[in-house]
Enzyme design. Structure first.
Site, short mmCIF file in Angstrom:
data_model
loop_
_atom_site.label_atom_id
_atom_site.label_comp_id
_atom_site.label_asym_id
_atom_site.label_seq_id
_atom_site.Cartn_x
_atom_site.Cartn_y
_atom_site.Cartn_z
N GLU A 1 -5.41 1.01 2.48
CA GLU A 1 -5.06 -0.01 3.48
C GLU A 1 -5.17 0.51 4.89
O GLU A 1 -5.64 -0.18 5.78
CB GLU A 1 -3.64 -0.53 3.22
CG GLU A 1 -3.33 -1.85 3.94
CD GLU A 1 -2.94 -1.69 5.40
OE1 GLU A 1 -2.98 -2.68 6.13
OE2 GLU A 1 -2.59 -0.56 5.83
N GLU A 2 -4.73 1.75 5.10
CA GLU A 2 -4.69 2.28 6.48
C GLU A 2 -6.09 2.45 7.09
O GLU A 2 -6.22 2.66 8.29
CB GLU A 2 -3.92 3.61 6.53
CG GLU A 2 -2.41 3.47 6.28
CD GLU A 2 -1.66 2.70 7.35
OE1 GLU A 2 -2.28 2.23 8.32
OE2 GLU A 2 -0.43 2.56 7.20
N HIS B 1 3.94 3.25 12.96
CA HIS B 1 2.95 4.32 13.08
C HIS B 1 3.46 5.48 13.94
O HIS B 1 2.72 6.40 14.27
CB HIS B 1 1.58 3.83 13.56
CG HIS B 1 0.83 3.07 12.50
ND1 HIS B 1 -0.55 2.92 12.52
CD2 HIS B 1 1.26 2.44 11.39
CE1 HIS B 1 -0.92 2.22 11.45
NE2 HIS B 1 0.17 1.91 10.76
N ASP C 1 3.85 -6.05 3.36
CA ASP C 1 3.56 -4.96 4.29
C ASP C 1 4.51 -5.11 5.47
O ASP C 1 5.08 -6.17 5.68
CB ASP C 1 2.08 -5.03 4.71
CG ASP C 1 1.55 -3.68 5.18
OD1 ASP C 1 2.36 -2.79 5.51
OD2 ASP C 1 0.32 -3.53 5.26
N HIS D 1 0.83 -1.21 0.00
CA HIS D 1 0.00 0.00 0.00
C HIS D 1 0.85 1.26 0.00
O HIS D 1 1.89 1.31 0.66
CB HIS D 1 -1.03 -0.01 1.14
CG HIS D 1 -0.49 0.05 2.54
ND1 HIS D 1 -0.30 1.24 3.20
CD2 HIS D 1 -0.13 -0.92 3.41
CE1 HIS D 1 0.14 0.99 4.43
NE2 HIS D 1 0.27 -0.30 4.58
N ASP E 1 6.00 2.00 6.63
CA ASP E 1 4.74 1.26 6.49
C ASP E 1 3.87 2.10 5.55
O ASP E 1 3.28 3.08 5.97
CB ASP E 1 4.10 1.08 7.85
CG ASP E 1 2.68 0.53 7.78
OD1 ASP E 1 2.31 0.00 6.73
OD2 ASP E 1 1.94 0.66 8.79
ZN LIG Z 1 0.88 -1.23 6.42
#
Ligand SMILES: [Zn+2]
Length: 350
Positions: free
Chosen positions: A227-228, A326, A246, A76, A193
């Site tokens: 995706e998030e 994150h 991922d 993603h 990510d």
């Molecule tokens: Zn991810």
């Protein structure tokens, strides 16, 4: 220098350059046009067919050596972000999260505010008690949506001044990824990510072109853009096998490091396909790819979205180990090479 070493260095140069290009585009979920354009241009320059779906995914079709079986790889390119929710009486922007950023890590981050008319303003994400010389609770006030806001770098004194700039609810607020590649091979950046994996997939295309190899089966490389928020994989091309690439998790009792490719056996959504996971482990072992098999406690992927949407496919998940996900993330080039190597082995490039 041996030819193999030169190839390795050229691959790393392409990989790092591609990763920096992707990280250089602000792309929170729902605002991914630019990053998709960059990925599309890279794929086209390498000589591959690319098209976009209505929902915004980029699909690159790679012919296989054999027909009758279809394989998908996905990563993603959407990231976490913020969106303007309202403007305060004194001209600060209250925000809502896009995806799940770790808000305390955003305290003090520089950001860009994109208006719908195409204007871009800069600002800083701050606590609403930002000064130790003024507020009693500067250190202790919660760092959350109710207690953080964006200070705009414009002479605004009230809500009307902000609205006059053209800033309104629904505008995206994108914070700086702060990308640094160190001499020791670490990549420090937000949004590794999953742009680290997206860069790996584009580098896989580079590798195919450089070596004149093709995957065993017809392969769709898809760059998803939701995706998030959980539904990126809901509209992938229909395949027999899907490998999501991922980030791998690091910490607590997990085995993965920043130098390895992680193979996920199970996440929030349950176990991945037993046969595929076993095959990936066997390939990594046989070819000395540094790997770790792990269970991710707080994690969902595009595979879950594809399965919930009804795709009848086997599926698995691999990816580079990413520390502090994150938040202010970090990985090492070793992990990206391991991910690339395992993905290439999976596709049986020849
Ligand atoms: Zn991810």
């Amino acid at each position: 220098m041996t030819e193999e070493k030169m190839q390795g260095e050229a691959r790393q140069a392409f990989l790092v350059d591609t990763l920096q290009k992707l990280l250089g585009q602000d792309s929170p979920t729902g605002f991914t046009e630019r990053v998709v354009t960059v990925a599309e241009e890279i794929a086209r320059e390498l000589g591959f067919d690319a098209h976009r779906t209505n929902k915004g995914n980029l699909v690159i079709t790679v012919p296989g050596r054999e027909s009758g079986h279809k394989v998908g790889l996905c990563a993603h390119v959407d990231t976490l972000g913020l969106m303007v929710r309202s403007v305060t009486a004194d001209g600060m922007l209250m925000v809502t999260k896009v995806g799940g950023p770790l808000l305390p890590t955003l305290d003090g981050e520089y950001c860009r505010i994109y208006t719908r008319e195409g204007k871009v303003y800069t600002g800083t994400v701050l606590s609403l008690s930002p000064s130790v010389h003024v507020q009693d609770d500067a250190a202790t006030r919660p760092r959350d949506e109710k207690n953080m806001a964006v200070r705009i770098d414009e002479k605004v004194h009230n809500k009307e001044d902000v609205l006059a700039l053209g800033i309104a609810a629904g505008d995206y607020v994108c914070y700086d990824p702060k990308t640094v590649v160190t001499g020791s091979g670490f990549v420090k950046s937000r949004f590794l990510d999953d742009k680290a994996s997206a860069a790996c997939l584009l580098t896989l295309l580079w590798q195919m072109r450089e070596t004149g190899t093709l995957p065993r089966y017809e392969t769709y490389l898809t760059f998803t853009v939701h995706e998030e928020v959980g539904h990126g994989g809901a509209t992938l091309p229909v395949v027999d096998e899907l490998l999501a690439v991922d980030m791998g998790c690091i910490g607590e009792d997990l085995g993965c490091t920043e130098y390895q490719v992680s193979i996920c056996a199970k996440d929030n959504g349950g176990p991945y396909d037993y046969d595929m996971v076993s095959r990936l482990v066997k390939l990594a072992k046989e070819h000395q790819v540094d790997y770790s098999v792990d269970i991710y406690p707080h994690y969902g992927s595009d595979v879950g979205a594809a399965w919930h949407a009804g795709m009848d496919c086997r599926a698995a998940l691999i990816g580079p180990g990413v520390h502090a996900s994150h938040g202010m993330e970090r990985t090492h080039l070793d992990a990206l090479h391991a991910t690339l190597d395992l993905a290439a082995l999976y596709l049986e490039l020849a």
